[in-house]
Design an enzyme around this catalytic site. Sequence first.
Site, PDB file in Angstrom:
ATOM      1  N   ARG A  83       2.132  -3.346   1.047  1.00 29.61           N
ATOM      2  CA  ARG A  83       1.954  -1.973   1.498  1.00 29.61           C
ATOM      3  C   ARG A  83       1.012  -1.250   0.560  1.00 29.61           C
ATOM      4  NH1 ARG A  83       5.934   2.989   2.574  1.00 29.61           N
ATOM      5  NH2 ARG A  83       4.260   4.513   2.763  1.00 29.61           N
ATOM      6  N   ARG A  92       0.781   1.340   8.073  1.00 31.58           N
ATOM      7  CA  ARG A  92       1.425   0.618   6.975  1.00 31.58           C
ATOM      8  C   ARG A  92       2.010  -0.717   7.439  1.00 31.58           C
ATOM      9  NH1 ARG A  92       4.542   5.076   6.017  1.00 31.58           N
ATOM     10  NH2 ARG A  92       2.587   6.147   5.767  1.00 31.58           N
ATOM     11  N   ASP A  95       7.354   0.097   5.980  1.00 32.89           N
ATOM     12  CA  ASP A  95       7.884   1.341   5.436  1.00 32.89           C
ATOM     13  C   ASP A  95       9.408   1.232   5.491  1.00 32.89           C
ATOM     14  OD1 ASP A  95       7.817   3.942   4.528  1.00 32.89           O
ATOM     15  OD2 ASP A  95       7.574   4.821   6.514  1.00 32.89           O
ATOM     16  N   ASP A  97      12.797   3.461   4.648  1.00 39.30           N
ATOM     17  CA  ASP A  97      13.305   4.790   4.285  1.00 39.30           C
ATOM     18  C   ASP A  97      14.824   4.773   4.263  1.00 39.30           C
ATOM     19  OD1 ASP A  97      10.849   6.072   4.079  1.00 39.30           O
ATOM     20  OD2 ASP A  97      10.802   6.613   6.206  1.00 39.30           O
TER      21      ASP A  97
HETATM   22  N1  ROI Z   1       5.277   6.872  13.843  1.00 42.08           N
HETATM   23  C1  ROI Z   1       6.093   5.965  14.401  1.00 42.08           C
HETATM   24  N2  ROI Z   1       6.165   5.866  15.733  1.00 42.08           N
HETATM   25  N3  ROI Z   1       6.867   5.136  13.646  1.00 42.08           N
HETATM   26  C2  ROI Z   1       6.846   5.198  12.286  1.00 42.08           C
HETATM   27  O1  ROI Z   1       7.559   4.426  11.625  1.00 42.08           O
HETATM   28  C3  ROI Z   1       6.012   6.158  11.671  1.00 42.08           C
HETATM   29  N4  ROI Z   1       5.964   6.292  10.322  1.00 42.08           N
HETATM   30  C4  ROI Z   1       5.222   7.226   9.734  1.00 42.08           C
HETATM   31  C5  ROI Z   1       4.390   8.197  10.516  1.00 42.08           C
HETATM   32  C6  ROI Z   1       2.950   8.132  10.037  1.00 42.08           C
HETATM   33  C7  ROI Z   1       4.971   9.582  10.308  1.00 42.08           C
HETATM   34  N5  ROI Z   1       4.420   7.921  11.937  1.00 42.08           N
HETATM   35  C8  ROI Z   1       5.229   6.989  12.495  1.00 42.08           C
HETATM   36  O2  ROI Z   1       5.247   7.345   8.409  1.00 42.08           O
END
Ligand code: ROI
Length: 148
Positions: A83, A92, A95, A97
Amino acid sequence: MNTVFIALGSNLDNPVYHVEKGITDIHHLPETEVIKESSLHKSKPVGPQNQPDYINAVIKIITNYEPLPLLDVLQDIENKHHRKRAERWGPRTLDLDILMYNDLIINHERLVIPHPEMINREFVLIPLKEITNYDFIIPKYGKLLQYI
Ligand code: ROI
């Protein structure tokens, strides 16, 4: 043991692979077990539209990691997936979270829990709904269903 919900997202370089491998990597952390997995959800990018669609999922784990050490090991996993943190809101490879950690409300400079954007993001709410009961309560925010 602590109960933690984690959101996964990827939109680069075989996103299904990165999300599935991310779940496996989390499962292999010491004293950590993935106990529920949503299905993989394809979604349009939230934020800048000039990027590929995402694959998103939410998992429920039990773990002995405290919140900040858990953040550290999750960031290690993100880095292993190459990443790059260059671009805010940009595409990315993986990610991860932390959405919720037990019933805790944390406002730390590195970590805000529950994740402050989770109630606004369908790509989190829909997979979360899939792995929780209809009366599920998000600490600080209340019933999950009111946001869907
Ligand atoms: N949009 C979607 N659909 N899924 C994500 O995981 C995601 N992650 C992000 C941003 C750029 C806000 N948009 C996203 O970080």
